[in-house]
Design a protein around this motif. Sequence first.
Motif, mmCIF file in Angstrom:
data_model
loop_
_atom_site.group_PDB
_atom_site.id
_atom_site.type_symbol
_atom_site.label_atom_id
_atom_site.label_comp_id
_atom_site.label_asym_id
_atom_site.label_seq_id
_atom_site.Cartn_x
_atom_site.Cartn_y
_atom_site.Cartn_z
ATOM 1 N N UNK A 5 22.738 -45.031 -93.024
ATOM 2 C CA UNK A 5 22.939 -46.472 -93.069
ATOM 3 C C UNK A 5 23.332 -46.895 -94.474
ATOM 4 N N UNK A 6 22.600 -46.361 -95.461
ATOM 5 C CA UNK A 6 22.842 -46.718 -96.853
ATOM 6 C C UNK A 6 24.261 -46.341 -97.261
ATOM 7 N N UNK A 7 24.705 -45.187 -96.798
ATOM 8 C CA UNK A 7 26.025 -44.688 -97.136
ATOM 9 C C UNK A 7 27.116 -45.626 -96.609
ATOM 10 N N UNK A 8 26.916 -46.068 -95.370
ATOM 11 C CA UNK A 8 27.909 -46.954 -94.782
ATOM 12 C C UNK A 8 27.970 -48.287 -95.494
ATOM 13 N N UNK A 9 26.786 -48.767 -95.900
ATOM 14 C CA UNK A 9 26.750 -50.057 -96.596
ATOM 15 C C UNK A 9 27.461 -49.949 -97.936
ATOM 16 N N UNK A 10 27.222 -48.834 -98.643
ATOM 17 C CA UNK A 10 27.849 -48.657 -99.953
ATOM 18 C C UNK A 10 29.350 -48.501 -99.815
ATOM 19 N N UNK A 11 29.763 -47.869 -98.720
ATOM 20 C CA UNK A 11 31.187 -47.629 -98.511
ATOM 21 C C UNK A 11 31.960 -48.892 -98.195
ATOM 22 N N UNK A 12 31.251 -49.949 -97.797
ATOM 23 C CA UNK A 12 31.935 -51.195 -97.447
ATOM 24 C C UNK A 12 31.260 -52.348 -98.166
ATOM 25 N N UNK B 94 41.512 -31.123 -81.761
ATOM 26 C CA UNK B 94 42.810 -30.999 -82.421
ATOM 27 C C UNK B 94 42.855 -31.832 -83.705
ATOM 28 N N UNK B 95 42.320 -33.050 -83.615
ATOM 29 C CA UNK B 95 42.427 -33.962 -84.763
ATOM 30 C C UNK B 95 41.228 -33.852 -85.697
ATOM 31 N N UNK B 96 40.525 -32.734 -85.687
ATOM 32 C CA UNK B 96 39.362 -32.432 -86.534
ATOM 33 C C UNK B 96 38.181 -33.364 -86.256
ATOM 34 N N UNK B 97 38.478 -34.686 -86.291
ATOM 35 C CA UNK B 97 37.440 -35.681 -86.013
ATOM 36 C C UNK B 97 36.196 -35.526 -86.862
ATOM 37 N N UNK B 98 36.415 -35.428 -88.187
ATOM 38 C CA UNK B 98 35.289 -35.472 -89.108
ATOM 39 C C UNK B 98 35.053 -36.942 -89.470
ATOM 40 N N UNK B 99 33.853 -37.247 -89.953
ATOM 41 C CA UNK B 99 33.565 -38.617 -90.376
ATOM 42 C C UNK B 99 33.950 -38.771 -91.843
ATOM 43 N N UNK B 100 34.895 -39.707 -92.089
ATOM 44 C CA UNK B 100 35.521 -39.827 -93.403
ATOM 45 C C UNK B 100 34.540 -40.129 -94.530
ATOM 46 N N UNK B 101 33.480 -40.892 -94.209
ATOM 47 C CA UNK B 101 32.596 -41.330 -95.287
ATOM 48 C C UNK B 101 31.564 -40.271 -95.667
ATOM 49 N N UNK B 102 31.509 -39.183 -94.904
ATOM 50 C CA UNK B 102 30.512 -38.151 -95.198
ATOM 51 C C UNK B 102 31.170 -36.922 -95.821
ATOM 52 N N UNK B 103 30.419 -36.192 -96.639
ATOM 53 C CA UNK B 103 30.929 -34.955 -97.228
ATOM 54 C C UNK B 103 30.977 -33.869 -96.157
ATOM 55 N N UNK B 104 31.627 -32.745 -96.518
ATOM 56 C CA UNK B 104 31.727 -31.628 -95.584
ATOM 57 C C UNK B 104 30.335 -31.214 -95.120
#
Lengths: 375, 225
Positions: A5-12, B94-104
């Motif tokens: 949750x915190x990550x999403x808030x910081x990202x936006x 096919x489109x990987x579908x990773x979450x952009x805001x998270x690290x690997x």
Amino acid sequence: MIDFALKDLKGHRVRTILTGLGILIAITAIVSLGSISAGINEMVTSTTSKVGSDTIFIMKTFDFSEMSGPPTSWQISDISQEDVEAIKSLSGIKRAVPVLSKSLGGIMEVDAIDIDNLDIFGADDLTFKEGSMPGNDDQGAALGYTAAKILGVGAGDYITLNKKEVEVMGIIEEGYGSYDLVILLPYKYGEEIYDAEGEATQIMVEPQDVSLVDEIKNTVADEFEGLDAMTMEDALSMSKQMTQTLDIMTLGIGFIASLVAAIGIIITMYTSVLERRKQLGIMKAVGALRRTIMKQILEEALLISLISSLIGLGISFVFVDLINNVLLGGTKIAVITPLLGIGAVAYGVMITIISSLYPAWVAVKTDPIEAIRKG
Amino acid sequence: MKKVLFELKDVWKIYCMKGTETQALRDISLKIENGEYVAIVGQSGSGKSTLMHVIGCLDTPTRGSVVVDGKEISQLEDDDLAKIRREKIGFVFQAFNLIDSLTAAENVAMPMRFNGYGKAESIKRAKELLKRVGLEKRVDHKPNQLSGGEQQRVAICRALANDPEIILADEPTGNLDSRSGSEIIALMEELHKSGKTIIMVTHDQNLAKRAKRQIKLKDGQIVNE
Ligand SMILES: Nc1ncnc2c1ncn2[C@@H]1O[C@H](COP(=O)(O)OP(=O)(O)O)[C@@H](O)[C@H]1O
Ligand SMILES: [Mg+2]
């Protein structure tokens, strides 16, 4: 998973700030306005609790045209010498102590009282920061802490009352409720200063027995036209009525502010859920349960509302300081009581969570397949 | 000892959109056993992805029966399907579908978090998995800082997070150049050798031939076998 949750808030950041802004404003409004009535309540309670509940308080019938501004500035007209004497000789009375009250500078009050009967005013336990209480035969004044601060005087200085020089003999310590704003004079000296020989603005009456309270009240009401008798309890309920009016105003403004805040939260949270469809869909695809998604959105709401409510509370402290020092001339009338502060933050959190329920439900309903197909 | 992991009987998937019906799957019956390496082939629009979603418990059929590891899933609720997915099945898209805001590492850790593991434990295992595919230097990178081949390797690690028996891959090399593509295929074959059941959709005939078994779809029906 509060870290997600915190990550999403910081990202936006911008979206997060916009979501929280409404709550911040609503909490600031509620706490700042509420502090005035909370403060008056606290002052009245702290003063009256020191006075015995069987003490009867006699004064001129309330003329509502005299009730403008804060209660400490109400100018109450005098009770004649005849009436004072007549009341003193009523049956069933242990003692009747006249008081002469004059308002000064809007919020301060000059009270001329009998120093031997300080206990009837709940003033027998006052401690002094400087000097001491003048005796009954002294020609001087004791000043409440805030009154001394406003007038800028210390013990040994002189103040002007009714165009006459009066020596300051003592300064009371801070924290005695309404006594903070009071200038106390020995009764005889007060009569002299205000040219009010034998008159009084109030009479404090102690009955011989508690059972006589109602009888004395009735006698005063029946036999003395233009005089009212009430106990401290009656006075308390009157001031309660007044603060209730303030409370209703605060709640009204607070309600509108929270409605606006709630609409803002629904819109920004809903937009944020739509923007994150792909992410939410992926989360569901790899095994997130409905309640996990629900929890993430509500955790975001909790974080936003806690932070913005606390900032709102912080701003309120600044506002209350301004209200006290600028609007009310250096008093401490407005206070943020723990109940007001904690209550407002809890309210802000509650409004945010409730407003986030619909967006959270939309998030829960995200179709993982759609998110995956779009890629 | 072989056991039947998937058994589909008379499965239909029909989409209704604005009055027009699309029969994406028509009367599909098949069995897939533990440890198989299956390629699903067919033209675009033939129903491959829809079949993968039904097999993978992402979707339920309109008609027919789907039994996954002994359990009938065609009537299950969302949450029950999600539990099966996160425990038994790993997906690669096919489109990987990773979450952009998270690290690997966080992407890989996510299914473990959903499965009840703590943050530290999940991240630790995520990093081990990433190391196994040669991405130990990329664990803290976001998807947009990774090449396509690297992103797909992260996605494979995510699929392996809860150590599932089954890996479903829908055109995993479709968005990759041929070199990254063959790296991914090599990884898939290695996983197969280690005992995983692999079901992979592919366009590439050469890749399909390397699988032990091919299922060819045409207009929602199985045409070979
Ligand atoms: N959500 C949907 N609504 C309507 N039609 C769909 C939907 N998803 C897939 N289809 C249709 O079902 C058929 C099979 O699609 P798909 O399984 O994606 O094929 P493939 O993966 O083989 O390209 C196509 O005709 C497609 O247009
Ligand atoms: Mg497809």
